[in-house]
Design an enzyme around this catalytic site. Sequence first.
Site, short mmCIF file in Angstrom:
data_model
loop_
_atom_site.label_atom_id
_atom_site.label_comp_id
_atom_site.label_asym_id
_atom_site.label_seq_id
_atom_site.Cartn_x
_atom_site.Cartn_y
_atom_site.Cartn_z
N ASP A 61 82.50 92.71 18.66
CA ASP A 61 82.19 91.95 19.87
C ASP A 61 81.10 92.72 20.61
O ASP A 61 81.36 93.80 21.15
CB ASP A 61 83.47 91.83 20.72
N ASN B 151 70.58 88.78 18.38
CA ASN B 151 70.63 87.32 18.41
C ASN B 151 71.92 86.77 19.04
O ASN B 151 71.92 85.67 19.60
CB ASN B 151 70.49 86.81 16.97
N SER C 202 65.76 85.46 24.19
CA SER C 202 65.86 84.79 25.48
C SER C 202 65.84 83.29 25.20
O SER C 202 66.26 82.85 24.11
CB SER C 202 64.70 85.21 26.39
N SER D 129 63.44 79.53 26.33
CA SER D 129 62.30 78.99 27.08
C SER D 129 62.72 78.45 28.45
O SER D 129 61.88 78.26 29.33
CB SER D 129 61.62 77.87 26.28
N TYR E 226 73.21 81.37 32.65
CA TYR E 226 72.64 81.58 31.30
C TYR E 226 71.22 82.13 31.38
O TYR E 226 70.91 83.16 30.77
CB TYR E 226 72.68 80.26 30.53
N LYS F 279 69.39 85.91 30.44
CA LYS F 279 68.27 86.03 29.51
C LYS F 279 67.01 86.58 30.19
O LYS F 279 66.19 87.25 29.54
CB LYS F 279 67.96 84.66 28.89
N THR G 223 71.52 73.85 16.65
CA THR G 223 72.68 74.71 16.36
C THR G 223 73.81 74.29 17.30
O THR G 223 73.58 73.56 18.26
CB THR G 223 72.38 76.20 16.63
#
Length: 247
Positions: free
Chosen positions: A65, A92, A141, A143, A155, A159, A190
């Site tokens: 983790d 990632n 990160s 866009s 979120y 990033k 994804t």
Amino acid sequence: MSRTLEGKVALVTGASRGLGKAIAELLAEHGAKVVVNYASSPGRAEEVVSAIKANGGEALAVQADVGRVSEIERLFRETLDAYGRIDILINNAGIMITKPLADITEEDYDRQFAINTKGTFFAIQQAAKHMGSGGRIINFSTSVTGQMFPTYSAYTGSKGAVEQFSRQLAKELGPKGISINTVAPGPINTELFTAGKTPEQIASVGSGNSFGRLAETEDISKVVLFLAGPDSGWVTGQTIRVNGGFI
Ligand code: NAP
């Protein structure tokens, strides 16, 4: 297939599915030995390892983790025990919690930043300790850091810090011959992007780029391959938006 990463060892966090899986498979195809990290999907991580081996590559699945520094340290120890070196780190692993400001709990915030931000930072610290000249660190990160999207505050905050890590650390790591960059994709096909969305929402957001289609993982992994390889040596401290002109 040119084997530009022959002799290199790559650690890809969050490689059991999605973008990490595509990156792990592509780096292995180009000759790297790959550590396939995952948090809670051993079966899927083993499938990635099997696919790499079936294609003539070498890989190993390691559970850890990345939201816990002690587990990051173990992940690097297991990588070094297995392969003796580390040349490429792909930070990632990530999660996306999207909620209106009023609904974000302390637990949401801590989890968002533990995995995306703290995990990235302390994996960079480990990589800097163990990598030699020619090392490559690639962070993730989004866009959306360049946009104003309701519900994305925690979120994109997690990033935005990652983009700064790459910028500020480039000059600390440069003298060691290590480059560090951040890839900032737009929406990709994804689970992180599609989960909880209707097909109409996916089509609407996914086609908001110059090419009118949702990105596939290969659209991004090819850029990561360049950054991980020998031709990107003069690129460091950058945030590279790979988004089909989304922003
Ligand atoms: P995904 O499909 O949800 O996959 C996430 C991966 O991260 C899985 O392998 C998961 O492992 C792993 N992971 C989650 N928590 C972890 C933890 N605590 N420790 C270790 N691994 C953990 O996500 P994705 O779309 O491939 O996203 C990859 C990266 O790209 C993320 O950093 C994301 O923010 C960024 N990104 C994605 C998009 C997009 O539209 N998809 C756009 C911009 C940026 P388990 O399977 O074991 O849970």
